[in-house]
Design a protein around this motif. Structure first.
Motif, mmCIF file in Angstrom:
data_model
loop_
_atom_site.group_PDB
_atom_site.id
_atom_site.type_symbol
_atom_site.label_atom_id
_atom_site.label_comp_id
_atom_site.label_asym_id
_atom_site.label_seq_id
_atom_site.Cartn_x
_atom_site.Cartn_y
_atom_site.Cartn_z
ATOM 1 N N ARG A 64 1.198 -3.973 -0.352
ATOM 2 C CA ARG A 64 2.316 -4.155 0.575
ATOM 3 C C ARG A 64 2.208 -3.163 1.744
ATOM 4 N NH1 ARG A 64 6.675 -7.215 -1.729
ATOM 5 N NH2 ARG A 64 6.131 -7.752 -3.868
ATOM 6 N N ILE A 65 1.814 -1.928 1.407
ATOM 7 C CA ILE A 65 1.629 -0.937 2.484
ATOM 8 C C ILE A 65 0.547 -1.415 3.446
ATOM 9 C CG2 ILE A 65 1.043 1.456 3.031
ATOM 10 C CD1 ILE A 65 1.903 2.165 0.141
ATOM 11 N N LEU A 74 9.089 -2.847 0.526
ATOM 12 C CA LEU A 74 8.953 -1.505 -0.052
ATOM 13 C C LEU A 74 10.304 -0.803 0.005
ATOM 14 C CD1 LEU A 74 5.653 -0.240 1.586
ATOM 15 C CD2 LEU A 74 6.028 -0.504 -0.863
ATOM 16 N N GLN A 92 2.095 -2.532 -4.829
ATOM 17 C CA GLN A 92 2.820 -1.792 -3.784
ATOM 18 C C GLN A 92 1.882 -1.334 -2.683
ATOM 19 O OE1 GLN A 92 4.542 0.971 -6.627
ATOM 20 N NE2 GLN A 92 6.569 0.546 -5.759
ATOM 21 N N ARG A 93 0.676 -0.893 -3.096
ATOM 22 C CA ARG A 93 -0.294 -0.469 -2.085
ATOM 23 C C ARG A 93 -0.652 -1.619 -1.167
ATOM 24 N NH1 ARG A 93 -4.651 3.530 -4.354
ATOM 25 N NH2 ARG A 93 -3.455 4.545 -5.955
ATOM 26 N N PHE A 95 1.427 4.943 -5.977
ATOM 27 C CA PHE A 95 1.895 3.557 -6.015
ATOM 28 C C PHE A 95 1.006 2.701 -6.922
ATOM 29 C CE2 PHE A 95 3.354 5.150 -1.938
ATOM 30 C CZ PHE A 95 4.662 4.706 -1.918
ATOM 31 N N SER A 96 1.571 1.566 -7.369
ATOM 32 C CA SER A 96 0.766 0.593 -8.102
ATOM 33 C C SER A 96 -0.039 -0.236 -7.104
ATOM 34 C CB SER A 96 1.686 -0.323 -8.901
ATOM 35 O OG SER A 96 2.440 -1.112 -8.009
#
Lengths: 295, 310, 528
Positions: free
Chosen positions: C422-423, C403, C419-420, C415-416
């Motif tokens: 990844r969080i 990120l 990306q979410r 976020f897309s």
């Protein structure tokens, strides 16, 4: 290095939280803003009434009698020559107070009840909601009338009685909120991290359940005010020497043929307030993207 | 389905018993006996009266006796109108109130439902805003305010319609019915709009479009049924509201219905009358709630099937 | 049969305008299956819906283009004229059979509706025809199910009803929008087969819209690839799969999981032992045995794949291991600690050591907390770092999961999906756990993103020395990541095998069925 990291994060561009997004959406809704403005204005006046009312609450001018709006009495006077504007201002204090206090009672009971039922679940939930279902089936309007008849017209009792009716819906909304949220994966994630239940409720459940509660609260206040006015109109609510908008409307309706302003101005005050609250509530519902509350 | 109705009926019975019990004891513990108001009643007369109304017996015994009478459909004598029973008084007022309530509900369902459906077809256009603003006015203009205003405008200034009475002069039923129905028309308009919007956004409406059906068929055949379920479920609460609203409307328009009796009884502290009317109206409301619940469930095939198995 | 030229569609809302379809041209031949492939937001559905006037206008607007269908320009027709074509000459099948049938109407009525409306036939005739078609699409006992409501059918059966409904007027073109995406793998295989059969028998053209190249690999004649509203490549099936010319097509092909993990048989000790685990829901005769007497081990450092269709109980097993749902009976032993009976305090300590990554990155993050707050929560709770050092630890974590550092103060909705996720991975790894349950971690993501996230998980798994339970419905994905695989069917384990052995030498009948149903099976490497 530590300071550097803190700085990096502090200087990162802030995101837009859902609350901020909601506020932006609300700001674009003119009707809701109008509602908010009118409501704030009325509340301010209600708070300041003892100092800014043009006449004393009990001041009579029997020689004047009922007179139409004039420079001295902007909204006219009633049959005892009392200034109508002053009456409406003092009446508004009671009407708004009933609206806000009874709603707070409902909010407190309903949210607690619903949150416990929803969070604990299982048999406790079933029993608690069964009770709500049974109370729901009771014809409350008639009960409140009965209560007022039997125990006399008492303001505290009115708060409690109305609050006791309105908490049911609040409890249902809160429960379904908590139940939905509990099944959300972010709550499961919070559990899997090892957070204690109190933190989960405080940090993950309440902030996310707040939207519908705010919306429903805003929409409950007008229905509570209506209930009070309804009872007062029947002579079962607020009693002289106190007054409220409902009572003023009731007096106005008796003499409307000769003195229509006595009906129109208190009616206008009540309607305008109800409009404002409903507009604000609808606006909040759209802004917070809450579905199903209050309808 | 029959099981569903059976279960709901069984659930309604304890509610009705609870209503009767609570009402009974509330009225009995009320400060001040029913004959305290009469100053010049001699002690022996008062005792005779109390005996006649069973007030000299212990409370539980009174309760048992009352429940017994109730089971036979006897609501007891009136305190204030000696010689007349509560049953007679209710029988006198009920037809009027029932007719008024029916008209009010018709006004509410027809006008409200139509306005809501029309608004939902073109959301966020004039076709939506105009009926919905009217609905907002309906919600913010309670009957006790709307009634006098309509009366003032159409009865007194324009002299188009009579200002009071029921069935005496042609047209005297119009204003009360509109006054009583308007709030519920407004609620129903909002409910049916929300319900229709929800349904019209469903995937199966897209399927219907892909079949090439014309728009009106899509709305009527595929939209209405699902969209109207919330309205049907609201009929119960609306009925309760209309009954309570009749207290006000009958007072404003001086209609000799149950609502006016009730309010008068409340002021006269005619306890048996209050008790009897409350029991009667409550039962009516509970039953009507039941009816609208059953109807709403019946409209949903999934629910219907769930209770179809015995 | 259908020739679309220069089609542009845009959406205009108060939030701004987007060009959903940008100057798109393509052709569809009769008697062939043409697949339109693209990820979410590629405009593949909008392009097809706009042909039939099914894009709501406003907010949508058809800016330009022609669509010649047998000599008529569909885009120039009035709504009235278009209606005569919809459902008669061109019919549609949609993605989710659960929501696309009217729940308040019997399926018989819904089936007869297009026939009676377009051809004005009598009810009796329509009924006969509807029953014939029900038979043809494989609905058992049409007579007795004719008056049933949609909820009485399973997902696969509903999709068959949808297909019958689309075919009832004998259309020339069928547009199928992700018709198998919402279905289980084995059902998907059946529906694909059905569509292919019907296509040959009725000699109709089919447009098959999908996000997944592997689904259309076996049935498509022609393939059109779309990205961000444009057609980037089109050609026949073999050309696309064998000699893709556009980099995006190549990327899509590369993202299809085809490989398998190279792993030697592990001799490590079990980290987790599960014995006779049962997790049941409900009581009395309504009891659902979601997990029914399941036993297995997970070895130190291995990735164990758990495969099953919806309702097989695979997610419930994952949640039971972490005690997110209470186990009904059985034991779960993590590093010699009995998990099911643990009291609150040691359980909290244990939670540091085992974590979970969920399927839906939209639901698994608290919408009211920033990335920073989400990641800080586990770090501070378990005292991994103190308040002074938390920012630094968060930056490290964000680097690890890929990120950008300047998004720390943003909220999830900004976020897309990728990306979410990844969080969410960052949150799971924050406490440096030894064991992670990954519950369908890539199924909600677009194909290319899916490949990235899988790659990331494998790398991080190695870096953090993770032991993992990888739950998925997708055998091809599991094959890429797992050392060993458990196959789950109706709450029971039906087969347990090393990854490569399962694919070459499955013993259980259900496993064999699953393997047969893998979409684009021919693409998998190393399988005969």
């Amino acid at each position: 290095m530590n300071d550097q990291a803190i700085n990096m994060i502090a200087q990162a561009p802030p995101g837009s939280s859902l609350w901020r997004d909601a506020w932006h959406r609300l700001k674009r809704n003119r009707l809701a803003l109008f509602g908010l403005a009118v409501l704030s204005f009325f509340i301010l006046i209600a708070l300041l009434t003892p100092w800014i009312a043009p006449y004393g609450y009990a001041d009579q001018n029997l020689d004047l009698g009922a007179s139409p709006p004039s420079a001295e009495h902007w909204l006219g006077t009633d049959v005892f020559g009392r200034d109508l504007l002053t009456q409406i201002m003092y009446g508004g204090r009671i009407s708004l107070a009933v609206g806000f206090v009874a709603t707070s009672v409902a909010l407190l009971i309903g949210v607690t009840w619903g949150a416990i039922a929803g969070y604990v679940g299982g048999r406790v939930d079933a029993a608690m909601m069964r009770m709500v279902d049974i109370l729901y089936a009771l014809p409350f309007m008639i009960f409140i009338v009965l209560l007022m008849v039997v125990f006399g017209r008492n303001l505290i009792l009115l708060f409690l009685a109305i609050g006791a009716v309105e908490w049911l819906t609040m409890a249902r909304i809160m429960r379904s909120q908590v139940q939905t949220l509990r099944q959300q994966e972010f709550v499961e994630a919070a559990i899997s991290i090892g957070l204690p239940a109190s933190t989960i409720v405080r940090r993950h459940l309440i902030p996310n359940a707040l939207g519908p509660i705010i919306v429903y609260t805003t929409l409950t206040i007008p229905s509570v005010m209506l209930l009070e006015a309804f009872l007062s109109f029947l002579g079962l609510g607020v009693q002289p020497p106190q007054t409220s908008w409902g009572l003023l409307i009731s007096y106005g309706a008796e003499t409307m043929e000769e003195y229509p302003w006595l009906l129109i101005f208190p009616g206008l005050a009540l309607t305008l307030t109800l409009f404002s609250l409903n507009f604000l509530g609808d606006g909040l519902r759209d802004a917070l993207d809450v579905r199903g509350a209050g309808d | 389905m029959w099981r569903f109705i059976g279960i709901r009926l069984l659930q309604a019975i304890p509610v009705i018993i609870a209503v009767v019990t609570v009402t009974f004891f509330l009225v009995r513990v009320a400060p001040g006996g029913p004959f305290d108001g009469e100053k010049a009643v001699m002690p022996e007369v008062k005792a005779a009266l109390e005996a006649q109304y069973r007030l000299d017996q212990p409370m539980l015994q009174q309760y048992a006796a009352y429940m017994g009478d109730l089971a036979r459909g006897d609501l007891g004598p009136s305190f204030k109108y000696p010689g007349r029973s509560v049953n007679e008084l209710i029988a006198a007022g009920l037809p009027v109130t029932a007719e008024l309530g029916l008209y009010a509900l018709l006004v509410a369902v027809i006008i409200g439902g139509l306005a809501g459906v029309i608004a939902s077809l073109k959301p966020n256009t004039a076709q939506d805003y105009i009926p919905m603003s009217a609905a907002m006015i309906g919600i913010c203009m309670p009957s006790f305010l709307l009634g006098p205003i309509l009366l003032l405008v159409f009865g007194i200034y324009l002299e188009w319609l009579p200002v009071s009475g029921w069935g005496d002069i042609p047209g005297d039923k119009i204003l009360p019915a509109i006054t009583l129905g308007s709030t519920y028309a407004a609620y129903i308009a909002r409910l049916s709009r929300a319900g229709m919007l929800e349904v019209l956004n469903q995937d199966y409406i897209r399927t219907a479009r892909a079949k090439g059906l014309p728009e009106w068929q899509i709305v009527v055949k595929h939209g209405l049924r699902g969209g109207m379920i919330p309205v049907v479920a609201f009929l119960g609460p609306a009925f309760a509201g209309v009954l309570a609203g009749s207290f006000v409307v009958e007072t404003i328009f001086q209609i000799p219905g149950l609502g006016r009796f009730y309010v008068q009884a409340a002021f006269n502290r005619d306890y048996t009358m209050i008790l009897g009317t409350t029991v009667f109206l409550s039962t009516l409301i509970v039953l009507f709630n039941l009816l609208s619940d059953i109807l709403a469930a019946w409209m949903n095939p999934r629910l219907r099937a769930q209770f179809g198995k015995r | 049969m259908l020739q679309v030229e220069n089609l542009s569609v845009s959406f205009h809302t108060r939030m701004g305008s987007t060009q959903a379809v940008d100057n798109v041209s393509f052709g569809v031949e009769s008697g062939k299956i043409t697949a339109i492939i693209g990820e979410s937001g590629s405009g593949k559905s909008v392009a097809c819906y706009s042909l039939l006037g099914l894009v709501p206008c406003p907010p949508g607007r058809i800016d330009s283009g022609t669509a010649l269908f047998e000599g008529t320009d569909l885009l120039a027709l009035s709504e009235h004229e278009l209606r005569a074509i919809r459902g008669r000459d061109i019919a549609m099948v949609f993605q989710d059979p659960m929501t696309c049938l009217n729940p308040y109407m019997t399926i018989g009525k819904q089936l007869m509706e297009p026939l009676m409306y377009h051809q004005g036939v009598s009810t009796a005739q329509a009924r006969t025809r509807a029953l014939e078609l029900m038979q043809e699409v494989g609905i058992r006992d049409p007579e007795s199910t004719f008056d049933n409501f949609p909820h009485q059918f399973s997902g696969g059966m509903r999709q068959r009803v949808m297909i019958a409904m689309a075919l009832i007027n004998q259309p020339k073109l069928l547009i199928a929008d992700e018709p198998t995406t919402a279905l289980d793998v084995t059902i998907q295989a059946q529906i694909l087969q059905l569509l292919a059969d019907l296509q040959t028998r009725h000699d109709i053209g089919i447009i098959f819209i999908s996000h997944d190249l592997s689904v259309v690999a076996d049935i498509a004649d022609d393939i059109i690839v779309m990205e961000k509203g444009r057609v980037v490549e089109s050609g026949n099936r073999d050309a696309i799969f064998e000699t893709p010319s556009h980099p995006y097509t190549q990327k899509l092909l590369a993202a299809i999981p085809t490989g398998h993990k190279d792993s030697a048989a592990s001799t490590a000790d079990p980290l987790l032992r599960v014995n006779n685990l049962c997790t049941w829901f409900g009581e009395g005769d309504k009891t659902v045995k979601a997990v029914d007497d399941v036993s297995f081990n997970i070895l130190h450092g291995e990735v164990l794949g758990l495969v099953g269709e919806s309702g097989s109980g695979k997610s419930t097993i994952g949640r039971s291991l972490l005690r997110l749902v209470p186990a009904t009976s059985g034991t779960i032993t993590f590093d010699d600690i009995e998990v099911t009976q643990l009291s609150a305090r040691p359980m909290k300590d244990l939670r540091r050591r085992m974590q979970i990554i969920f399927q839906d990155p939209f639901a698994s993050l608290n919408p009211r907390m920033t990335v920073h707050d989400t990641l800080a929560e586990p770090l501070l709770l378990h005292g991994i770092v103190n308040r002074k050092n938390v920012s630094q630890a968060i930056l490290k974590l964000m680097d690890d999961v890929g990120l950008a550092r300047d998004v720390a103060r943003k909220y999830p909705h900004e976020f897309s999906g990728g990306q979410r996720q990844r969080i969410a991975i960052g949150r799971a790894l924050a406490t440096r756990p030894e064991f992670v349950v990954a519950d369908e971690p890539v199924s909600a993501l677009d194909v290319t993103i899916q490949a990235q996230i899988l790659q990331l998980m494998l790398e991080l798994g190695k870096e953090y020395g993770l032991t993992m339970l990888f739950i998925s419905h997708d055998l091809a994905v599991v094959r890429e990541v797992a050392d060993r695989i458990l196959v789950l069917y109706q709450g029971k384990i039906v087969e347990e095998a090393r990854s490569e052995a399962l694919f070459t030498d499955a013993k259980d009948a259900y496993t064999q069925r699953l393997l047969q149903a893998i979409p684009g099976r021919s693409l998998l490497t190393g399988i005969s």
